[in-house]
Design an enzyme around this catalytic site. Structure first.
Site, PDB file in Angstrom:
ATOM      1  N   TYR A 178       0.870  -1.177   0.000  1.00  0.00           N
ATOM      2  CA  TYR A 178       0.000   0.000   0.000  1.00  0.00           C
ATOM      3  C   TYR A 178       0.909   1.230   0.000  1.00  0.00           C
ATOM      4  O   TYR A 178       1.515   1.542   1.032  1.00  0.00           O
ATOM      5  CB  TYR A 178      -0.904   0.044   1.230  1.00  0.00           C
ATOM      6  CG  TYR A 178      -1.745  -1.185   1.481  1.00  0.00           C
ATOM      7  CD1 TYR A 178      -2.030  -2.099   0.465  1.00  0.00           C
ATOM      8  CD2 TYR A 178      -2.270  -1.433   2.756  1.00  0.00           C
ATOM      9  CE1 TYR A 178      -2.810  -3.216   0.710  1.00  0.00           C
ATOM     10  CE2 TYR A 178      -3.051  -2.550   3.003  1.00  0.00           C
ATOM     11  CZ  TYR A 178      -3.311  -3.440   1.987  1.00  0.00           C
ATOM     12  OH  TYR A 178      -4.076  -4.551   2.238  1.00  0.00           O
TER      13      TYR A 178
ATOM     14  N   LEU B  45     -17.703  -3.869   4.181  1.00  0.00           N
ATOM     15  CA  LEU B  45     -18.770  -3.002   3.663  1.00  0.00           C
ATOM     16  C   LEU B  45     -18.763  -2.961   2.142  1.00  0.00           C
ATOM     17  O   LEU B  45     -19.351  -2.062   1.534  1.00  0.00           O
ATOM     18  CB  LEU B  45     -18.636  -1.586   4.235  1.00  0.00           C
ATOM     19  CG  LEU B  45     -18.751  -1.479   5.757  1.00  0.00           C
ATOM     20  CD1 LEU B  45     -18.602  -0.033   6.211  1.00  0.00           C
ATOM     21  CD2 LEU B  45     -20.077  -2.052   6.253  1.00  0.00           C
TER      22      LEU B  45
END
Length: 323
Positions: A54, A207
């Site tokens: 990342y 989510l």
């Protein structure tokens, strides 16, 4: 905040964790990222997840958390994906593991990593080589525990068997994608395998990249400023922006309203209904989102609610595993 043991280990992690995939170090400003991490910590989140793949995330996370007592939070990072052009700049060889652990420690600005995870399975490296390297890092105190991410049930079983035969420290966690739409860990026996091996599940994208917040509506344009409107992050979320999925979120929102909860709280509580799940990792660009999401730990789902939820979800076709 509530806490659960990470698998069979004695390590306790918050039921909601904070991750940095597609957010900190890239799509979210550094100031916003730091504000989210401070809010998470103050609200009781002790599990912070990042990776060497990342861009910039390890540096932002490490420097932000540095103001807090090191023993008060669980810091996890990962390795596997290419870090350079060379043939040994990737994978789970002993060379790459040792070198990348040192590199992550420097970027995080810490003496040790609580949980060091194999970001994917490496079919080109013998499993015993990978496990021995991880065990050596634990013996050196550079990592406290080792975990994996997106491994199949067969890979988890094989690694566990080899580790036991060689008397190595066990893998304590698996980090798969898991949400109301992507449920392959149920179908492929991964939950049962992790339970059998004493591994806690640390699930990411609970989510569905923000789709399970209800912000994306069927038949409407993508809202400006959302993840789906961002060129850096919309590649992942695009698979969820299907008409059947968006129609499903409308029905799920209605169920959440009956419970006096938001859709995101409902979706997280649905994840945490699984006793094998130790923590659900959320991503956040605003502190208010964290404050809303952690309330999911207070939401108890009845068998009737779960049954009604399954009926709604039955209209969605299976998603292919991220692997």
């Amino acid at each position: 905040m509530k806490y659960r043991r990470l698998g069979r280990s004695g390590l306790k992690v918050s039921e909601i964790g904070l991750g940095s995939w597609l957010t900190y170090g890239s799509a979210t400003s550094e100031e916003a990222a730091r504000a989210c991490m401070h809010q998470a910590y103050e609200l009781g989140i002790n599990f912070f997840d990042t990776s060497n793949s990342y861009p910039g995330a390890e540096e932002v996370m490490g420097s932000t958390l540095k103001q807090y007592p090191r023993s008060s939070y669980v810091l996890t990072t990962k390795l596997f994906f290419p870090q350079g052009p060379g043939p040994n700049d990737r994978g789970l060889s002993r060379k790459h593991i040792m070198e990348q652990c040192e590199a992550s420690l420097k970027r995080l600005g810490t003496d040790y990593i609580d949980l060091y995870q194999c970001h994917r399975f490496d079919s080109e490296t013998p499993i015993d080589e990978t496990l021995r390297a991880l065990d050596d890092l634990q013996a050196q105190g550079k990592i406290l525990y080792a975990g994996v991410s997106e491994w199949t049930a067969a890979q988890i079983a094989e690694a566990s068997g080899i580790g036991k035969r060689l008397n190595l420290r066990p893998i304590i966690s698996n980090q798969p994608i898991y949400n109301m739409f992507e449920r392959y860990i149920e179908r492929e026996g991964i939950i049962e395998q992790c339970e059998q091996e004493g591994q806690g599940l640390i699930v990411f994208s609970p989510l569905a990249q923000g789709v399970l917040t209800g912000k994306y509506k069927p038949g409407q344009q993508i809202p400006v400023g959302t993840r789906a409107s961002n060129d850096q992050t919309n590649g992942v979320i695009s698979s969820y922006l299907r008409e059947d999925v968006l129609q499903c979120t409308v029905q799920l929102s209605e169920l959440a309203n009956e419970l006096g909860a938001t859709l995101s709280q409902f979706a997280l509580a649905w994840i945490l209904r699984q006793p094998a799940v130790s923590s659900a990792i959320i991503g956040s660009s605003r502190p208010a989102q964290i404050e809303e999401n952690i309330k999911a730990t207070e939401l108890e789902l009845t068998s009737e609610t779960i049954e009604r939820t399954e009926k709604v979800l039955s209209s969605i076709s299976h998603f292919a595993p991220l692997r």
